[in-house]
Design an enzyme around this catalytic site. Structure first.
Site, short mmCIF file in Angstrom:
data_model
loop_
_atom_site.label_atom_id
_atom_site.label_comp_id
_atom_site.label_asym_id
_atom_site.label_seq_id
_atom_site.Cartn_x
_atom_site.Cartn_y
_atom_site.Cartn_z
N HIS A 74 0.80 -1.19 0.06
CA HIS A 74 -0.04 0.05 -0.10
C HIS A 74 1.11 1.16 -0.13
O HIS A 74 0.65 1.99 -0.69
CB HIS A 74 -0.96 0.02 1.47
CG HIS A 74 -2.01 1.13 1.47
ND1 HIS A 74 -3.20 1.07 0.86
CD2 HIS A 74 -1.75 2.36 1.78
CE1 HIS A 74 -3.70 2.34 1.12
NE2 HIS A 74 -2.91 3.12 1.63
N GLU A 75 1.77 1.39 0.93
CA GLU A 75 2.54 2.50 0.93
C GLU A 75 3.43 2.85 -0.14
O GLU A 75 3.94 3.84 -0.92
CB GLU A 75 3.45 2.53 2.17
CG GLU A 75 2.76 2.49 3.69
CD GLU A 75 1.43 3.69 3.86
OE1 GLU A 75 1.56 4.80 2.94
OE2 GLU A 75 0.70 3.49 4.37
N HIS A 86 1.47 4.30 -2.89
CA HIS A 86 1.48 5.60 -2.71
C HIS A 86 2.87 6.22 -3.47
O HIS A 86 3.02 7.39 -4.07
CB HIS A 86 1.40 6.10 -1.30
CG HIS A 86 -0.13 6.00 -0.68
ND1 HIS A 86 -1.12 6.27 -1.54
CD2 HIS A 86 -0.37 5.48 0.33
CE1 HIS A 86 -2.19 6.09 -0.60
NE2 HIS A 86 -1.70 5.73 0.44
N HIS A 140 -5.77 6.57 -2.97
CA HIS A 140 -6.58 5.53 -2.51
C HIS A 140 -7.66 4.79 -3.56
O HIS A 140 -8.15 5.67 -4.34
CB HIS A 140 -7.26 5.83 -1.25
CG HIS A 140 -6.36 6.02 -0.03
ND1 HIS A 140 -6.34 7.02 1.24
CD2 HIS A 140 -5.25 5.23 0.27
CE1 HIS A 140 -5.46 6.75 1.73
NE2 HIS A 140 -4.61 5.61 1.51
N CYS A 141 -7.83 3.50 -3.37
CA CYS A 141 -8.90 3.01 -4.41
C CYS A 141 -9.92 2.75 -3.73
O CYS A 141 -10.05 2.14 -2.64
CB CYS A 141 -8.20 1.81 -4.92
SG CYS A 141 -8.99 0.79 -6.22
N CYS A 200 -8.93 -4.13 -3.13
CA CYS A 200 -7.46 -3.67 -3.65
C CYS A 200 -6.60 -3.48 -2.59
O CYS A 200 -7.16 -2.74 -1.77
CB CYS A 200 -7.74 -2.34 -4.89
SG CYS A 200 -6.35 -1.41 -5.35
N CYS A 238 -5.39 -3.69 -7.84
CA CYS A 238 -6.57 -3.98 -8.60
C CYS A 238 -6.34 -3.74 -10.04
O CYS A 238 -5.12 -3.15 -10.40
CB CYS A 238 -7.81 -3.48 -8.22
SG CYS A 238 -7.98 -1.72 -8.73
N CYS A 252 -5.40 -0.03 -10.60
CA CYS A 252 -4.27 0.67 -9.83
C CYS A 252 -3.31 0.01 -10.68
O CYS A 252 -2.07 0.67 -10.90
CB CYS A 252 -4.20 0.21 -8.36
SG CYS A 252 -5.70 1.18 -7.45
ZN LIG Z 1 -2.86 5.13 1.89
ZN LIG Z 2 -7.12 -0.32 -6.99
#
Ligand SMILES: [Zn+2]
Ligand SMILES: [Zn+2]
Length: 186
Positions: free
Chosen positions: A136-137, A140, A146-147, A152, A171, A174
């Site tokens: 996740h990070e 970024h 954010h999704c 995702c 996903c 993304c």
């Molecule tokens: Zn985040």
């Molecule tokens: Zn996504």
């Protein structure tokens, strides 16, 4: 070859760090990136980030140090992993945070441990959760927001339930954005 650096901060288990680094490399190698685990750095230099009343560390204080490590090692992105419980102003806690302009992010395993929620220690679950927060990070850092898709990995986790519900991967939408961003940079 572009490199993502993973940096344990203050006593994170090597086995956990390796699991995260391996997973990241498994995904990001498609963009011609490799992952390098740097030697652990101590938590003490970040004592200015510690809020005595909250018993937590201000997350953003970790990022400039990680940025400098990135500069020194030529990393494309630096991801710190810490046991310290992190917060940001206006938030009770954060699982992690990223600053794309510093190319640096940090993830806390403190609230990823099942025992934090009264459960039994579970190394596999801890690895799974840490991998998700790391992916996740990193997303970024490479420009993803954010999704809305709750499966995702870029979906925002309000609580550990959200983290457990989502998968460890981006996903299709993304993934497409990431391919575009990193394809250009290669
Ligand atoms: Zn985040
Ligand atoms: Zn996504």
């Amino acid at each position: 070859m572009p490199m993502i650096a993973v940096v344990p901060i203050g006593g994170v288990k090597g086995e956990l760090v390796k699991a995260v680094a391996d997973f990241i490399e498994g995904y990001y190698s498609r963009f011609g990136m490799r992952v390098k685990t740097l030697p652990e750095i101590p938590l003490e230099p970040f004592s200015s980030a510690f809020n005595l009343l909250r018993g937590q560390y201000l997350g953003r204080v970790f990022l400039p140090t990680l940025f400098r490590l990135g500069e020194r090692t030529g990393a494309r992105a630096v991801l710190g992993i810490t046991e310290a419980d992190l917060y940001e102003e206006g938030l009770n806690f954060i699982f992690g945070l990223a600053n794309p302009s510093l190319k640096a992010a940090v993830v806390s395993v403190h609230r990823l441990r099942p025992e934090f929620y009264g459960g039994r220690p579970d190394d596999e679950l801890l690895k799974e959760r840490t991998v998700k927060e790391a992916m996740h990070e990193l997303g970024h850092l490479f420009g993803l927001g954010h999704c809305p898709n709750p499966k995702c990995v870029m979906h925002f986790s309000n609580s550990i339930l959200d983290t457990d519900f989502k998968g460890p991967l981006y996903c299709q939408v993304c993934d497409g954005k990431l391919s575009k961003a990193l394809g250009v940079l290669k």
